[in-house]
Design a protein around this motif. Structure first.
Motif, short mmCIF file in Angstrom:
data_model
loop_
_atom_site.label_atom_id
_atom_site.label_comp_id
_atom_site.label_asym_id
_atom_site.label_seq_id
_atom_site.Cartn_x
_atom_site.Cartn_y
_atom_site.Cartn_z
N ALA A 182 69.83 -121.74 -2.45
CA ALA A 182 69.17 -122.87 -1.79
C ALA A 182 68.90 -124.00 -2.77
O ALA A 182 69.05 -125.18 -2.45
CB ALA A 182 67.88 -122.40 -1.12
N VAL A 183 68.53 -123.64 -4.01
CA VAL A 183 68.29 -124.67 -5.04
C VAL A 183 69.58 -125.44 -5.32
O VAL A 183 69.60 -126.67 -5.37
CB VAL A 183 67.76 -124.02 -6.34
CG1 VAL A 183 67.78 -125.02 -7.48
CG2 VAL A 183 66.36 -123.50 -6.13
N LYS A 184 70.68 -124.70 -5.50
CA LYS A 184 71.95 -125.36 -5.82
C LYS A 184 72.41 -126.24 -4.66
O LYS A 184 72.96 -127.32 -4.86
CB LYS A 184 73.05 -124.32 -6.09
CG LYS A 184 72.75 -123.37 -7.21
CD LYS A 184 72.86 -124.01 -8.56
CE LYS A 184 72.32 -123.05 -9.59
NZ LYS A 184 72.40 -123.52 -10.96
N ASP A 225 69.19 -115.78 -2.68
CA ASP A 225 68.96 -116.75 -1.60
C ASP A 225 68.24 -117.97 -2.12
O ASP A 225 68.59 -119.10 -1.78
CB ASP A 225 68.13 -116.11 -0.48
CG ASP A 225 68.96 -115.14 0.36
OD1 ASP A 225 70.20 -115.28 0.34
OD2 ASP A 225 68.37 -114.27 1.02
N GLU A 226 67.22 -117.73 -2.97
CA GLU A 226 66.45 -118.87 -3.49
C GLU A 226 67.32 -119.77 -4.37
O GLU A 226 67.33 -120.98 -4.21
CB GLU A 226 65.26 -118.35 -4.32
CG GLU A 226 64.20 -117.66 -3.49
CD GLU A 226 63.12 -117.00 -4.35
OE1 GLU A 226 62.17 -116.47 -3.77
OE2 GLU A 226 63.24 -117.03 -5.59
N LEU A 227 68.08 -119.13 -5.28
CA LEU A 227 68.89 -119.93 -6.19
C LEU A 227 70.00 -120.67 -5.45
O LEU A 227 70.30 -121.82 -5.76
CB LEU A 227 69.49 -119.05 -7.29
CG LEU A 227 68.49 -118.57 -8.35
CD1 LEU A 227 69.21 -117.75 -9.41
CD2 LEU A 227 67.75 -119.72 -9.00
N TYR A 280 76.77 -114.70 -8.65
CA TYR A 280 75.53 -113.93 -8.90
C TYR A 280 75.76 -112.47 -8.56
O TYR A 280 75.36 -111.57 -9.27
CB TYR A 280 74.38 -114.44 -8.04
CG TYR A 280 73.98 -115.87 -8.30
CD1 TYR A 280 73.98 -116.40 -9.59
CD2 TYR A 280 73.59 -116.70 -7.26
CE1 TYR A 280 73.61 -117.70 -9.82
CE2 TYR A 280 73.21 -118.00 -7.48
CZ TYR A 280 73.22 -118.50 -8.75
OH TYR A 280 72.86 -119.78 -8.97
N LYS A 306 66.95 -111.55 -2.70
CA LYS A 306 65.89 -112.55 -2.54
C LYS A 306 66.10 -113.71 -3.51
O LYS A 306 66.11 -114.87 -3.12
CB LYS A 306 64.55 -111.86 -2.83
CG LYS A 306 63.39 -112.47 -2.13
CD LYS A 306 62.22 -111.50 -2.26
CE LYS A 306 60.94 -112.07 -1.73
NZ LYS A 306 59.83 -111.15 -2.00
N LEU A 307 66.30 -113.36 -4.80
CA LEU A 307 66.48 -114.40 -5.80
C LEU A 307 67.78 -115.15 -5.56
O LEU A 307 67.85 -116.38 -5.74
CB LEU A 307 66.46 -113.78 -7.21
CG LEU A 307 66.48 -114.78 -8.37
CD1 LEU A 307 65.29 -115.72 -8.31
CD2 LEU A 307 66.50 -114.05 -9.71
N ALA A 367 70.57 -127.70 -2.43
CA ALA A 367 69.76 -128.91 -2.41
C ALA A 367 70.18 -129.84 -3.54
O ALA A 367 70.22 -131.07 -3.40
CB ALA A 367 68.28 -128.55 -2.54
#
Lengths: 261, 390
Positions: free
Chosen positions: A130-132, A126-128, A114, A123-124, A134
């Motif tokens: 975390a999604v991967k 970190d979110e993405l 990324y 920010k995005l 999980a």
């Protein structure tokens, strides 16, 4: 991205007449292989038949000594540098030991693509990440750990999260279940099947694990005598008269793996 | 009534991500369109955050997904995040025109729940600085303790070897004497010769101003025999053999060879550490001796060439300048420095943990630490000899 495992008859990877050698030692000669979009293909073969070398050659980490390899219909060797980079972003690779960057945390490992390719905001990212994380079944606390703090199974899952960062179309796996305990290996098989289905991935894996072959692969390619001697489903393998294939798929371990299905 | 679109690439191929919000009785319709994959969505991420943060009014929202061409996990995350935030604000959300493939993705992304990006704890600069100093002091104290313990362990093992000579390993001892001692000869000879010549040359230039250039010989004799010869040898040995000890033992540790030794009833102290310590103990004084001689020869060459002194006069003046203790004081330090270098090198090797990276860091720290300790030791000896008057 279309999901589901519909197998479309159009090769996503096509290897023709591949020649690979190290000095005078010929590994592959006249090797043909074609991978269909959306399938899960397992590559098997005895030690030293060049399974991992084949994978590395398809990935462009080693140049072929002859023949050509087309991925997404393009020959990597012929592409200009920037197109080659763009092509590389369309596949993800899980190396045998995970090959995570040891100086970065798991989350930072996932974010490398990324950050470098997309210049995404933190920010995005970190979110993405975390999604991967999980998605590959790691608990969220693992995001801030360094590779040296992970167990073998966690390293593979983290490596998979990094490979999936850019939502690739093809996923290459080198011995995905080697070094995992049977429970961990079975869970990893399930994860790969699930992700391949969810994300509509084409998966190419080198494996020794008969359980993985039975559980995840649509087709199997057998490497022997310097080429792919047979490619087909498990049933094709079981019916083959080739001595090595017979020994492999009718041996005691194969029977045990098959009995479980 | 809000609309946003990401200007990404040529339009018409679904290469851009966009969304529209249309008012409806009792709420609104949210209509994502185009290509919601990882690259195009970057352009609408901020708009989407602002849209949610503005708390759109309405009791229910319909997500009309029929215009969505492409969706990957990043796009699915954006939609899932928006839905979760709206639901948290009390808006009922329902989907319309959701394709099967997209539904699987949304479910998968939603499985993990809303991820909370962890914020690493940052303490203030002051606390950080004090904390690091404290940690370094504690680490140094512990290191000293383990070093002393290791020294004791090695001495005990050597004592046991003396009482039971059958435990003693002669072959590795000779091997390490050759590798650490004999093979270091060319390097030690060359460097001490050159430094001897340099000191003589620099000294002669300065002393000539006072017309005292004959004292160059005294300068070389004292400085080389007492300090530079042994120090230079010790630094070369630390860099050459100390690091090799760490790397050898460290890679054995990494490959579990040391554990294998223990399970076979072999003591790594006997097998690996004692031969190395003794090898350096025996060869370092010899190396230092040869280093002294080469330094004096280097100085002599300069004296002969630059000061037009005949070799016989040079030797005569050397004898006048240095007595036995000038030479003895230098050589006396050699065995102590040998033990320090060997112990630090072996200890660092045994401290290697699992990874190849650790072999690298331990090797570096072994060289740094042994050179540091050698210089400290030299300073202590200098004070001691001054105090006892030799």
């Amino acid at each position: 991205m279309e999901s589901g495992n519909q197998i479309v008859e159009e090769p996503i990877i096509e290897v023709q007449g591949l020649l690979t050698k190290f000095d005078d030692h010929v590994i592959h000669e006249n090797l043909d292989l074609s991978v269909k979009r959306g399938e899960v293909l397992g590559i098997v073969g005895g030690s030293g038949t060049g399974k991992s070398v084949l994978l590395r050659t398809i990935l462009g980490l080693k140049s072929p000594d002859g023949g050509n390899i087309r991925v997404f219909g393009k020959d990597l060797e012929m592409l200009p540098e920037d197109e080659r980079r763009a092509q590389e972003r369309r596949w993800g690779v899980l190396f045998q030991e995970g090959a995570l960057f040891s100086a970065l945390t798991v989350a930072q490992n996932v974010q490398v693509a990324y950050r470098e390719h997309l210049h995404m905001g933190q920010k995005l990212m970190d979110e993405l990440a975390a999604v991967k994380i999980a998605m590959v079944g790691l608990r969220s606390g693992a995001a801030d750990l360094f590779p040296s703090e992970l167990s073998g199974g966690m390293k593979k899952r983290a490596g998979l999260a990094r490979a999936l960062a850019l939502d690739p179309e093809i996923l290459f796996l080198d011995e995905p279940t080697a070094g995992l305990d049977p429970i961990g290996a079975a869970a990893f098989d399930e994860l790969i099947t699930d992700l391949a289905h969810t994300l509509g991935l084409t998966v190419v894996m080198v494996t020794h694990d008969l359980d993985t072959l039975y559980a995840t692969c649509d087709r199997i390619a057998v490497l022997a005598e310097r080429r792919v001697i047979l490619i087909g489903t498990i049933d094709d393998m079981l019916q083959s008269e080739h001595p090595w294939i017979r020994e492999y798929f009718h041996g005691p371990r194969a029977r045990a793996a098959f009995a479980g299905k | 009534m809000a609309e946003a679109s990401g200007a990404q690439g040529p339009s018409g191929q679904g290469a851009a991500a966009s969304y529209a919000v249309i008012d409806r009785v009792g709420g609104f319709t949210f209509r994502p369109a185009g290509d919601w994959s990882v690259t195009p969505i970057l352009a609408i991420d901020d708009d989407l955050r602002a849209f949610v943060a503005a708390k759109p009014v309405g009791e229910s929202a319909v997500f009309d997904m029929s215009a969505l061409i492409r969706l990957d996990t990043a796009g699915a995350w954006l939609i899932d995040r928006t839905v979760a935030s709206l639901e948290a604000q009390g808006v009922k959300v329902s989907y319309e025109g959701l394709k099967e493939g997209h539904k699987i993705l949304l479910d998968k992304v939603g499985e993990g729940g809303v991820p909370k990006p962890t914020v690493p704890e940052r303490s203030s600069l002051y606390v950080e600085v004090v904390g690091r100093i404290g940690a370094a002091v504690v680490a140094m104290g512990l290191e000293t303790l383990t070093f002393v313990e290791f020294l004791g362990h090695v001495l005990a093992t050597i004592w046991r070897s003396i009482r039971h000579p059958s435990r003693f390993r002669l072959t590795p001892l000779v091997h390490h004497m050759e590798k650490a001692g004999f093979d270091a000869l060319p390097l030690v000879c060359l460097l001490t010769f050159l430094i001897g010549a340099v000191i003589a040359q620099q000294g002669a230039t300065q002393l000539r101003r006072f017309g005292a250039d004959v004292f160059t010989v005294n300068l070389i004799a004292i400085i080389f025999l007492r300090e530079v010869g042994i120090l230079l040898t010790a630094i070369i040995v630390a860099g050459r053999s100390g690091s090799a000890f760490t790397a050898e033992i460290g890679s054995m540790k990494m490959r579990e060879e040391i554990d294998a030794m223990r399970t076979l009833g072999l003591d790594p102290m006997d097998m690996l550490v004692v031969p190395r310590v003794l090898a350096l103990l025996f060869t370092m004084p010899l190396l230092a001796f040869i280093g002294d001689i080469m330094g004096l020869i280097g100085g002599g060459v300069v004296a002969v060439m630059q000061l037009n002194m005949s070799p016989a006069v040079y030797i005569e003046r050397l004898r006048a300048a240095a007595d036995f203790w000038t030479f003895g004081v230098g050589l006396l330090k050699a065995p102590f420095m040998a033990i320090v270098i060997a112990l630090v090198g072996c200890r660092a090797g045994l401290d290697v943990t699992g990874s190849a990276e650790s072999v690298g860091t331990q090797t570096t720290s072994s060289v740094v630490r042994s050179i540091f300790l050698v210089i400290i030791l030299d300073a202590i000896f200098a004070m001691f000899f001054t105090a006892v008057g030799i």
